[in-house]
Design a protein around this motif. Structure first.
Motif, short mmCIF file in Angstrom:
data_model
loop_
_atom_site.label_atom_id
_atom_site.label_comp_id
_atom_site.label_asym_id
_atom_site.label_seq_id
_atom_site.Cartn_x
_atom_site.Cartn_y
_atom_site.Cartn_z
N TRP A 1 30.83 49.64 38.57
CA TRP A 1 30.83 50.46 39.79
C TRP A 1 31.75 49.85 40.84
CZ3 TRP A 1 29.55 49.39 44.85
CH2 TRP A 1 29.49 50.49 45.70
N LEU A 2 31.66 48.53 41.01
CA LEU A 2 32.51 47.85 41.97
C LEU A 2 33.98 47.99 41.57
CD1 LEU A 2 32.62 45.99 44.48
CD2 LEU A 2 32.47 44.04 42.91
N TYR B 1 38.12 48.12 48.35
CA TYR B 1 37.44 46.83 48.51
C TYR B 1 38.44 45.74 48.87
CZ TYR B 1 34.35 42.91 47.45
OH TYR B 1 33.60 41.76 47.53
N SER C 1 38.41 49.28 43.62
CA SER C 1 39.14 48.03 43.80
C SER C 1 40.09 48.04 45.00
CB SER C 1 39.93 47.70 42.52
OG SER C 1 40.78 48.77 42.17
N GLY D 1 35.94 44.54 38.11
CA GLY D 1 34.90 44.13 39.05
C GLY D 1 34.66 42.63 39.02
N HIS E 1 37.59 43.68 52.28
CA HIS E 1 36.70 42.52 52.14
C HIS E 1 37.09 41.37 53.06
CE1 HIS E 1 39.84 40.79 49.57
NE2 HIS E 1 39.17 39.65 49.57
#
Length: 259
Positions: A230-231, A238, A235, A25, A242
């Motif tokens: 959590w992030l 995201y 991966s 993260g 992003h």
């Protein structure tokens, strides 16, 4: 055991380690800040030299290194937990398909410098190598060191006795290996060498930690660390989303300012 019994058995769920997810993260947050600055430069709002300014090039090295180290660390955990090849294959297929999407999207935005072997392409290839060599134990350390040195050794050889091979190694068919005398013109380039060395060291570190300091992997994290963990569990999703989201927001802002 009959197939009916296997179907009724509960699916084994192996524990995740927040420390590893939080480390991933952290790389994601760093990457987001880096890409946001890149997008500002791309939009012409804050011109920066991302190709040669050490402030940016060294950050890129750090971000990619952290991602690949985490990938190796994660593979070591999966290996010790007995992850099956079928489960590995499902995750690998997701990464390979995501890499193809990155190539397609970058070709649409940057047709002359689209990404043909970026970080996801590299991870897809290197994960297979790391999985196959997971049993090397302590030999992963010198193997990683050799992988890190390979581009410099190749450049020395291709500039001398192996000069006849230089054009072939620099071509797109083989430059994904990283044994080149010049880097290709592309928006992202993460070849097998030297980056396999970072992933091998991640695998070696994970094996060492699980053998001698397993309790540290399961330690509790404070609230910011749990948020990063959590992030870190999302991966791939995201990573794919992003940049389109940030570029979309900046594009909408640019349109609004001109309206």
């Amino acid at each position: 055991m009959s197939s009916s019994n296997r179907e009724t058995m509960p699916r084994l769920r192996f524990p995740r380690y927040d420390v590893v997810d939080a480390l991933r993260g952290t790389a994601m947050v760093w990457m987001t800040v880096f890409h946001f600055c890149f997008d500002l430069s791309y939009m012409g709002w804050w011109k920066q030299d991302f190709l040669s300014d050490p402030f940016w090039t060294l950050q890129r090295v750090g971000i990619v290194s952290l991602f690949l180290f985490c990938a190796g660390l994660g593979q070591s955990i999966a290996y010790v937990q007995g992850q099956s090849w079928s489960r590995f294959g499902r995750r690998w297929l997701q990464i390979a398909l995501a890499a193809a999407l990155v190539s397609l999207g970058s070709w649409w935005m940057f047709p002359r410098s689209y990404i043909h072997f970026g970080v996801l392409h590299g991870i897809a290839v290197m994960l297979v190598v790391v999985r196959l060599t997971a049993g090397w134990g302590r030999w992963l350390w010198p193997a990683g060191a050799l992988a890190l040195a390979m581009p410099w050794l190749a450049q020395w050889w291709l500039s001398g006795g192996g000069a006849a091979w230089a054009d072939a190694m620099n071509g797109r068919a083989l430059n994904w290996l990283g044994l080149v005398t010049r880097k290709p013109f592309t928006e992202d380039y993460v070849p097998v060498f030297p980056w396999l060395g970072v992933m091998w060291w991640g695998m070696a570190s994970g094996r060492w930690l699980q053998a001698r300091h397993a309790h540290r992997l399961g330690c509790a994290l404070p609230a910011p660390g749990r948020a990063l963990a959590w992030l870190g569990r999302w991966s791939l999703s995201y990573y794919l989303l992003h940049q389109p989201v940030m570029l979309g927001i900046l594009g909408a802002l640019a349109w609004w300012l001109k309206a």
